[in-house]
Design a protein around this motif. Sequence first.
Motif, PDB file in Angstrom:
ATOM      1  N   ILE A 215      12.237   5.535  10.009  1.00  0.00           N
ATOM      2  CA  ILE A 215      13.402   4.702  10.358  1.00  0.00           C
ATOM      3  C   ILE A 215      13.507   3.513   9.395  1.00  0.00           C
ATOM      4  CG2 ILE A 215      14.344   3.152  12.132  1.00  0.00           C
ATOM      5  CD1 ILE A 215      13.270   5.184  14.221  1.00  0.00           C
ATOM      6  N   GLU A 216      12.372   2.887   9.094  1.00  0.00           N
ATOM      7  CA  GLU A 216      12.386   1.774   8.122  1.00  0.00           C
ATOM      8  C   GLU A 216      12.853   2.245   6.751  1.00  0.00           C
ATOM      9  OE1 GLU A 216       8.798  -1.162   9.640  1.00  0.00           O
ATOM     10  OE2 GLU A 216       8.640  -0.301   7.641  1.00  0.00           O
ATOM     11  N   MET A 217      12.382   3.427   6.356  1.00  0.00           N
ATOM     12  CA  MET A 217      12.796   3.977   5.059  1.00  0.00           C
ATOM     13  C   MET A 217      14.306   4.219   5.039  1.00  0.00           C
ATOM     14  SD  MET A 217      11.538   7.519   3.233  1.00  0.00           S
ATOM     15  CE  MET A 217      12.256   8.617   4.451  1.00  0.00           C
ATOM     16  N   LEU A 218      14.842   4.772   6.136  1.00  0.00           N
ATOM     17  CA  LEU A 218      16.283   5.047   6.187  1.00  0.00           C
ATOM     18  C   LEU A 218      17.089   3.748   6.198  1.00  0.00           C
ATOM     19  CD1 LEU A 218      16.155   8.130   8.568  1.00  0.00           C
ATOM     20  CD2 LEU A 218      16.952   8.121   6.183  1.00  0.00           C
ATOM     21  N   ASN A 219      16.519   2.696   6.766  1.00  0.00           N
ATOM     22  CA  ASN A 219      17.191   1.394   6.703  1.00  0.00           C
ATOM     23  C   ASN A 219      17.235   0.869   5.271  1.00  0.00           C
ATOM     24  OD1 ASN A 219      18.280   0.007   9.162  1.00  0.00           O
ATOM     25  ND2 ASN A 219      16.368   0.799   9.992  1.00  0.00           N
ATOM     26  N   LEU A 220      16.158   1.096   4.509  1.00  0.00           N
ATOM     27  CA  LEU A 220      16.184   0.678   3.096  1.00  0.00           C
ATOM     28  C   LEU A 220      17.211   1.517   2.322  1.00  0.00           C
ATOM     29  CD1 LEU A 220      15.050  -1.183   0.882  1.00  0.00           C
ATOM     30  CD2 LEU A 220      13.397   0.629   0.345  1.00  0.00           C
ATOM     31  N   VAL A 221      17.268   2.819   2.598  1.00  0.00           N
ATOM     32  CA  VAL A 221      18.279   3.684   1.976  1.00  0.00           C
ATOM     33  C   VAL A 221      19.671   3.110   2.254  1.00  0.00           C
ATOM     34  CG1 VAL A 221      19.392   5.952   2.148  1.00  0.00           C
ATOM     35  CG2 VAL A 221      16.889   5.809   2.006  1.00  0.00           C
TER      36      VAL A 221
ATOM     37  N   MET B 150       0.844  -1.216   0.000  1.00  0.00           N
ATOM     38  CA  MET B 150       0.000   0.000   0.000  1.00  0.00           C
ATOM     39  C   MET B 150       0.872   1.257   0.000  1.00  0.00           C
ATOM     40  SD  MET B 150      -3.314   0.508   0.152  1.00  0.00           S
ATOM     41  CE  MET B 150      -3.870   1.690   1.380  1.00  0.00           C
ATOM     42  N   PRO B 151       0.778   2.097  -1.022  1.00  0.00           N
ATOM     43  CA  PRO B 151       1.529   3.360  -0.982  1.00  0.00           C
ATOM     44  C   PRO B 151       1.175   4.143   0.282  1.00  0.00           C
ATOM     45  CG  PRO B 151       0.537   3.012  -3.142  1.00  0.00           C
ATOM     46  CD  PRO B 151       0.021   1.918  -2.251  1.00  0.00           C
ATOM     47  N   LYS B 152       2.158   4.814   0.841  1.00  0.00           N
ATOM     48  CA  LYS B 152       1.952   5.486   2.129  1.00  0.00           C
ATOM     49  C   LYS B 152       1.755   6.987   1.923  1.00  0.00           C
ATOM     50  CE  LYS B 152       5.086   1.994   3.963  1.00  0.00           C
ATOM     51  NZ  LYS B 152       5.288   1.349   2.643  1.00  0.00           N
ATOM     52  N   SER B 153       0.669   7.531   2.489  1.00  0.00           N
ATOM     53  CA  SER B 153       0.400   8.961   2.278  1.00  0.00           C
ATOM     54  C   SER B 153       1.199   9.831   3.250  1.00  0.00           C
ATOM     55  CB  SER B 153      -1.091   9.247   2.387  1.00  0.00           C
ATOM     56  OG  SER B 153      -1.557   8.768   3.623  1.00  0.00           O
ATOM     57  N   THR B 154       1.507   9.282   4.441  1.00  0.00           N
ATOM     58  CA  THR B 154       2.436   9.959   5.356  1.00  0.00           C
ATOM     59  C   THR B 154       3.227   8.865   6.067  1.00  0.00           C
ATOM     60  OG1 THR B 154       0.958   9.925   7.278  1.00  0.00           O
ATOM     61  CG2 THR B 154       0.808  11.857   5.856  1.00  0.00           C
ATOM     62  N   LEU B 155       4.371   9.245   6.623  1.00  0.00           N
ATOM     63  CA  LEU B 155       5.178   8.272   7.373  1.00  0.00           C
ATOM     64  C   LEU B 155       5.252   8.694   8.833  1.00  0.00           C
ATOM     65  CD1 LEU B 155       8.355   7.687   5.121  1.00  0.00           C
ATOM     66  CD2 LEU B 155       6.092   6.671   4.885  1.00  0.00           C
TER      67      LEU B 155
ATOM     68  N   ILE C  45      19.781   7.104  -3.095  1.00  0.00           N
ATOM     69  CA  ILE C  45      19.066   7.481  -1.864  1.00  0.00           C
ATOM     70  C   ILE C  45      17.601   7.822  -2.167  1.00  0.00           C
ATOM     71  CG2 ILE C  45      18.881   9.328  -0.124  1.00  0.00           C
ATOM     72  CD1 ILE C  45      22.041   9.333  -0.123  1.00  0.00           C
ATOM     73  N   PHE C  46      17.371   8.680  -3.165  1.00  0.00           N
ATOM     74  CA  PHE C  46      15.978   9.096  -3.423  1.00  0.00           C
ATOM     75  C   PHE C  46      15.161   7.992  -4.076  1.00  0.00           C
ATOM     76  CE2 PHE C  46      17.726  13.572  -3.110  1.00  0.00           C
ATOM     77  CZ  PHE C  46      17.231  13.749  -1.833  1.00  0.00           C
ATOM     78  N   GLN C  47      15.820   7.115  -4.844  1.00  0.00           N
ATOM     79  CA  GLN C  47      15.100   5.976  -5.412  1.00  0.00           C
ATOM     80  C   GLN C  47      14.648   5.038  -4.288  1.00  0.00           C
ATOM     81  OE1 GLN C  47      14.294   5.674  -8.841  1.00  0.00           O
ATOM     82  NE2 GLN C  47      12.855   4.322  -7.786  1.00  0.00           N
ATOM     83  N   ALA C  48      15.538   4.820  -3.311  1.00  0.00           N
ATOM     84  CA  ALA C  48      15.179   3.946  -2.180  1.00  0.00           C
ATOM     85  C   ALA C  48      14.027   4.555  -1.381  1.00  0.00           C
ATOM     86  CB  ALA C  48      16.395   3.726  -1.281  1.00  0.00           C
ATOM     87  N   MET C  49      14.078   5.867  -1.149  1.00  0.00           N
ATOM     88  CA  MET C  49      12.993   6.517  -0.401  1.00  0.00           C
ATOM     89  C   MET C  49      11.666   6.343  -1.148  1.00  0.00           C
ATOM     90  SD  MET C  49      15.037   9.933   0.965  1.00  0.00           S
ATOM     91  CE  MET C  49      13.633  10.761   1.699  1.00  0.00           C
ATOM     92  N   SER C  50      11.695   6.561  -2.451  1.00  0.00           N
ATOM     93  CA  SER C  50      10.475   6.422  -3.259  1.00  0.00           C
ATOM     94  C   SER C  50       9.974   4.982  -3.225  1.00  0.00           C
ATOM     95  CB  SER C  50      10.762   6.875  -4.692  1.00  0.00           C
ATOM     96  OG  SER C  50       9.647   6.604  -5.500  1.00  0.00           O
ATOM     97  N   ASP C  51      10.868   4.026  -3.348  1.00  0.00           N
ATOM     98  CA  ASP C  51      10.455   2.611  -3.344  1.00  0.00           C
ATOM     99  C   ASP C  51       9.799   2.247  -1.999  1.00  0.00           C
ATOM    100  OD1 ASP C  51      11.406   2.345  -5.886  1.00  0.00           O
ATOM    101  OD2 ASP C  51      13.213   1.219  -5.338  1.00  0.00           O
ATOM    102  N   TYR C  52      10.372   2.749  -0.897  1.00  0.00           N
ATOM    103  CA  TYR C  52       9.782   2.453   0.421  1.00  0.00           C
ATOM    104  C   TYR C  52       8.380   3.063   0.505  1.00  0.00           C
ATOM    105  CZ  TYR C  52       8.642   2.209   5.279  1.00  0.00           C
ATOM    106  OH  TYR C  52       7.968   1.935   6.439  1.00  0.00           O
ATOM    107  N   ILE C  53       8.268   4.320   0.076  1.00  0.00           N
ATOM    108  CA  ILE C  53       6.995   5.043   0.188  1.00  0.00           C
ATOM    109  C   ILE C  53       5.919   4.426  -0.711  1.00  0.00           C
ATOM    110  CG2 ILE C  53       5.927   7.271  -0.425  1.00  0.00           C
ATOM    111  CD1 ILE C  53       8.637   8.546   0.646  1.00  0.00           C
ATOM    112  N   SER C  54       6.346   3.924  -1.869  1.00  0.00           N
ATOM    113  CA  SER C  54       5.364   3.365  -2.833  1.00  0.00           C
ATOM    114  C   SER C  54       4.996   1.922  -2.554  1.00  0.00           C
ATOM    115  CB  SER C  54       5.925   3.463  -4.251  1.00  0.00           C
ATOM    116  OG  SER C  54       6.109   4.802  -4.577  1.00  0.00           O
ATOM    117  N   ALA C  55       5.776   1.247  -1.712  1.00  0.00           N
ATOM    118  CA  ALA C  55       5.552  -0.189  -1.522  1.00  0.00           C
ATOM    119  C   ALA C  55       4.360  -0.454  -0.614  1.00  0.00           C
ATOM    120  CB  ALA C  55       6.783  -0.842  -0.926  1.00  0.00           C
TER     121      ALA C  55
END
Length: 210
Positions: free
Chosen positions: A12-18, A1-6, A200-210
Amino acid sequence: MPKSTLSTAEVIEMLNLVADRIIEAEPMLSEADRNLGDGDHGLGMKRGMEAVKEKLAAGAENIEKAFSNTGMAMMSSMGGASGAIFGTFWRAGGKTLAGKDQFDAEGLASLIKGGLDSVMARGGAKPGDKTMIDALHPASLKAAEVASQSLPDAAQAVAQAAVDGRDASKAMIATMGRAKTLGEQSIGHPDAGACSVAVIFQAMSDYISA
Ligand code: ADP
Ligand code: MG
Protein backbone atom coordinates in the motif's frame (compact mmCIF):
# COMPACT_ATOMS: atom_id res chain seq x y z
CA MET A 1 17.12 -0.71 3.92
CA PRO A 2 16.28 -2.42 0.61
CA LYS A 3 13.28 -4.68 1.11
CA SER A 4 13.51 -8.37 0.19
CA THR A 5 9.72 -8.85 0.36
CA LEU A 6 6.78 -6.52 0.94
CA SER A 7 3.86 -7.02 3.32
CA THR A 8 0.36 -5.80 2.42
CA ALA A 9 0.99 -2.56 4.34
CA GLU A 10 4.23 -2.03 2.40
CA VAL A 11 2.51 -2.73 -0.93
CA ILE A 12 0.00 0.00 0.00
CA GLU A 13 2.87 2.39 0.81
CA MET A 14 4.51 1.54 -2.50
CA LEU A 15 1.27 2.22 -4.39
CA ASN A 16 0.98 5.56 -2.60
CA LEU A 17 4.47 6.48 -3.84
CA VAL A 18 3.44 5.39 -7.36
CA ALA A 19 0.40 7.67 -7.07
CA ASP A 20 2.48 10.63 -5.83
CA ARG A 21 5.00 10.22 -8.65
CA ILE A 22 2.27 10.08 -11.31
CA ILE A 23 0.61 13.16 -9.80
CA GLU A 24 4.00 14.99 -9.88
CA ALA A 25 4.57 13.84 -13.47
CA GLU A 26 1.25 15.31 -14.69
CA PRO A 27 2.89 18.15 -16.71
CA MET A 28 5.26 15.72 -18.47
CA LEU A 29 2.46 13.22 -19.19
CA SER A 30 0.18 16.00 -20.46
CA GLU A 31 2.94 17.24 -22.75
CA ALA A 32 3.53 13.72 -24.10
CA ASP A 33 -0.18 13.32 -24.91
CA ARG A 34 -0.30 16.82 -26.47
CA ASN A 35 2.40 15.71 -28.92
CA LEU A 36 0.51 12.61 -30.07
CA GLY A 37 -3.04 12.69 -28.73
CA ASP A 38 -5.50 15.10 -27.15
CA GLY A 39 -3.42 16.17 -24.15
CA ASP A 40 -5.59 14.70 -21.41
CA HIS A 41 -3.43 11.75 -20.32
CA GLY A 42 -1.65 13.59 -17.49
CA LEU A 43 -4.83 14.95 -15.93
CA GLY A 44 -6.61 11.62 -16.34
CA MET A 45 -3.80 9.71 -14.64
CA LYS A 46 -3.60 12.35 -11.92
CA ARG A 47 -7.33 12.06 -11.22
CA GLY A 48 -7.05 8.27 -11.22
CA MET A 49 -4.14 8.30 -8.78
CA GLU A 50 -5.91 10.72 -6.43
CA ALA A 51 -8.78 8.21 -6.34
CA VAL A 52 -6.26 5.42 -5.67
CA LYS A 53 -4.85 7.30 -2.66
CA GLU A 54 -8.33 7.84 -1.30
CA LYS A 55 -9.24 4.18 -1.76
CA LEU A 56 -6.01 2.87 -0.23
CA ALA A 57 -6.36 5.17 2.78
CA ALA A 58 -8.97 2.67 3.99
CA GLY A 59 -6.34 -0.11 3.82
CA ALA A 60 -6.69 -3.40 1.94
CA GLU A 61 -7.32 -6.96 3.13
CA ASN A 62 -4.37 -8.45 1.32
CA ILE A 63 -1.84 -7.89 -1.46
CA GLU A 64 -4.23 -8.95 -4.20
CA LYS A 65 -6.80 -6.42 -3.00
CA ALA A 66 -4.25 -3.61 -2.68
CA PHE A 67 -3.47 -3.94 -6.41
CA SER A 68 -7.01 -4.71 -7.56
CA ASN A 69 -8.47 -1.81 -5.53
CA THR A 70 -5.93 0.39 -7.29
CA GLY A 71 -7.29 -0.79 -10.63
CA MET A 72 -10.92 -0.33 -9.59
CA ALA A 73 -10.24 3.20 -8.37
CA MET A 74 -8.63 4.10 -11.70
CA MET A 75 -11.42 2.52 -13.75
CA SER A 76 -14.16 4.29 -11.87
CA SER A 77 -12.54 7.74 -11.71
CA MET A 78 -10.91 8.19 -15.13
CA GLY A 79 -12.42 8.54 -18.56
CA GLY A 80 -10.53 7.83 -21.77
CA ALA A 81 -8.67 4.81 -23.00
CA SER A 82 -6.24 4.82 -20.14
CA GLY A 83 -8.80 4.43 -17.32
CA ALA A 84 -9.79 1.06 -18.72
CA ILE A 85 -6.25 0.13 -19.71
CA PHE A 86 -4.39 1.00 -16.51
CA GLY A 87 -7.36 -0.15 -14.42
CA THR A 88 -7.25 -3.53 -16.19
CA PHE A 89 -3.49 -3.75 -15.66
CA TRP A 90 -3.68 -3.43 -11.87
CA ARG A 91 -6.80 -5.53 -11.50
CA ALA A 92 -5.73 -8.45 -13.65
CA GLY A 93 -2.16 -8.27 -12.35
CA GLY A 94 -3.40 -8.22 -8.76
CA LYS A 95 -5.51 -11.34 -9.34
CA THR A 96 -2.37 -13.36 -10.03
CA LEU A 97 -1.30 -12.65 -6.42
CA ALA A 98 -4.40 -14.17 -4.79
CA GLY A 99 -3.51 -15.97 -1.56
CA LYS A 100 0.01 -14.44 -1.32
CA ASP A 101 0.93 -12.60 1.87
CA GLN A 102 4.35 -11.40 0.67
CA PHE A 103 5.26 -9.58 -2.54
CA ASP A 104 8.58 -10.72 -4.00
CA ALA A 105 10.39 -10.81 -7.37
CA GLU A 106 8.22 -13.71 -8.55
CA GLY A 107 5.14 -11.74 -7.57
CA LEU A 108 6.45 -8.73 -9.50
CA ALA A 109 6.82 -10.92 -12.60
CA SER A 110 3.34 -12.42 -12.27
CA LEU A 111 1.76 -9.00 -11.58
CA ILE A 112 3.24 -7.56 -14.76
CA LYS A 113 2.57 -10.62 -16.95
CA GLY A 114 -1.04 -10.98 -15.76
CA GLY A 115 -1.65 -7.28 -16.26
CA LEU A 116 -0.01 -7.20 -19.69
CA ASP A 117 -1.91 -10.25 -20.99
CA SER A 118 -5.21 -8.76 -19.93
CA VAL A 119 -4.45 -5.30 -21.37
CA MET A 120 -3.52 -6.92 -24.69
CA ALA A 121 -6.65 -9.08 -24.72
CA ARG A 122 -8.88 -6.17 -23.83
CA GLY A 123 -7.36 -3.37 -25.93
CA GLY A 124 -6.14 -5.36 -28.91
CA ALA A 125 -2.76 -3.58 -29.15
CA LYS A 126 0.48 -5.51 -29.48
CA PRO A 127 4.16 -4.63 -29.04
CA GLY A 128 5.26 -2.09 -31.66
CA ASP A 129 1.89 -0.28 -31.93
CA LYS A 130 3.31 2.65 -29.89
CA THR A 131 1.19 2.31 -26.76
CA MET A 132 1.90 1.70 -23.08
CA ILE A 133 2.47 -1.93 -24.07
CA ASP A 134 5.83 -0.88 -25.52
CA ALA A 135 7.05 -0.15 -22.00
CA LEU A 136 5.03 -2.92 -20.31
CA HIS A 137 6.05 -5.80 -22.59
CA PRO A 138 9.84 -5.35 -22.18
CA ALA A 139 9.26 -4.85 -18.44
CA SER A 140 7.37 -8.16 -18.35
CA LEU A 141 10.11 -10.05 -20.23
CA LYS A 142 12.75 -8.59 -17.90
CA ALA A 143 10.68 -9.41 -14.79
CA ALA A 144 10.45 -13.07 -15.86
CA GLU A 145 14.19 -13.15 -16.52
CA VAL A 146 15.09 -11.75 -13.07
CA ALA A 147 12.34 -13.46 -11.02
CA SER A 148 14.90 -15.49 -9.05
CA GLN A 149 16.95 -12.39 -8.10
CA SER A 150 16.37 -10.26 -5.01
CA LEU A 151 13.30 -8.00 -5.13
CA PRO A 152 15.37 -4.74 -5.18
CA ASP A 153 17.58 -5.99 -8.06
CA ALA A 154 14.55 -7.29 -9.97
CA ALA A 155 12.57 -4.08 -9.50
CA GLN A 156 15.51 -1.97 -10.65
CA ALA A 157 16.02 -4.10 -13.78
CA VAL A 158 12.29 -3.92 -14.55
CA ALA A 159 12.25 -0.12 -14.13
CA GLN A 160 15.20 0.19 -16.53
CA ALA A 161 13.46 -2.06 -19.08
CA ALA A 162 10.34 0.15 -18.90
CA VAL A 163 12.42 3.30 -19.42
CA ASP A 164 14.20 1.69 -22.38
CA GLY A 165 10.82 0.62 -23.79
CA ARG A 166 9.47 4.15 -23.39
CA ASP A 167 12.50 5.50 -25.24
CA ALA A 168 12.15 2.88 -27.98
CA SER A 169 8.52 3.97 -28.51
CA LYS A 170 9.84 7.28 -29.91
CA ALA A 171 10.87 5.58 -33.14
CA MET A 172 7.55 3.75 -33.59
CA ILE A 173 4.63 4.72 -35.81
CA ALA A 174 1.33 4.81 -33.91
CA THR A 175 -1.27 2.33 -35.14
CA MET A 176 -3.68 2.38 -32.16
CA GLY A 177 -5.59 5.02 -30.22
CA ARG A 178 -5.79 8.70 -31.14
CA ALA A 179 -2.19 8.94 -32.34
CA LYS A 180 -2.78 6.60 -35.27
CA THR A 181 -4.18 9.45 -37.38
CA LEU A 182 -0.70 11.06 -37.25
CA GLY A 183 0.94 8.12 -39.03
CA GLU A 184 4.64 8.86 -39.64
CA GLN A 185 4.33 12.22 -37.86
CA SER A 186 4.12 10.26 -34.64
CA ILE A 187 7.82 9.36 -34.99
CA GLY A 188 10.14 11.20 -32.58
CA HIS A 189 7.85 11.41 -29.53
CA PRO A 190 7.44 8.76 -26.82
CA ASP A 191 3.95 7.36 -26.21
CA ALA A 192 2.22 9.01 -23.24
CA GLY A 193 1.03 5.73 -21.70
CA ALA A 194 4.56 4.30 -22.00
CA CYS A 195 5.79 7.39 -20.11
CA SER A 196 3.31 6.55 -17.33
CA VAL A 197 4.49 2.93 -17.18
CA ALA A 198 8.10 4.12 -16.80
CA VAL A 199 7.10 6.44 -13.92
CA ILE A 200 5.15 3.61 -12.23
CA PHE A 201 7.97 1.05 -12.30
CA GLN A 202 10.60 3.61 -11.31
CA ALA A 203 8.48 4.54 -8.27
CA MET A 204 8.04 0.87 -7.33
CA SER A 205 11.81 0.31 -7.58
CA ASP A 206 12.58 3.43 -5.54
CA TYR A 207 10.19 2.31 -2.77
CA ILE A 208 11.65 -1.21 -2.73
CA SER A 209 15.26 0.03 -2.72
CA ALA A 210 14.81 2.72 -0.09
P1 ADP B 1 -7.37 8.86 -24.66
O1 ADP B 1 -6.63 8.19 -25.75
O2 ADP B 1 -8.78 8.39 -24.52
O3 ADP B 1 -7.24 10.37 -24.70
P2 ADP B 1 -5.35 8.86 -22.60
O4 ADP B 1 -4.81 10.07 -23.25
O5 ADP B 1 -5.55 8.94 -21.15
O6 ADP B 1 -6.69 8.38 -23.29
O7 ADP B 1 -4.37 7.63 -22.83
C1 ADP B 1 -3.71 7.47 -24.04
C2 ADP B 1 -2.77 6.29 -23.87
O8 ADP B 1 -3.51 5.09 -23.78
C3 ADP B 1 -1.85 6.12 -25.06
O9 ADP B 1 -0.68 6.89 -24.92
C4 ADP B 1 -1.56 4.62 -25.05
O10 ADP B 1 -0.40 4.32 -24.27
C5 ADP B 1 -2.74 4.04 -24.32
N1 ADP B 1 -3.59 3.27 -25.21
C6 ADP B 1 -4.52 3.71 -26.08
N2 ADP B 1 -5.12 2.68 -26.70
C7 ADP B 1 -4.53 1.54 -26.22
C8 ADP B 1 -4.71 0.13 -26.45
N3 ADP B 1 -5.62 -0.34 -27.29
N4 ADP B 1 -3.92 -0.74 -25.73
C9 ADP B 1 -3.00 -0.29 -24.85
N5 ADP B 1 -2.81 1.02 -24.60
C10 ADP B 1 -3.55 1.92 -25.27
MG1 MG C 1 -5.51 11.45 -24.43
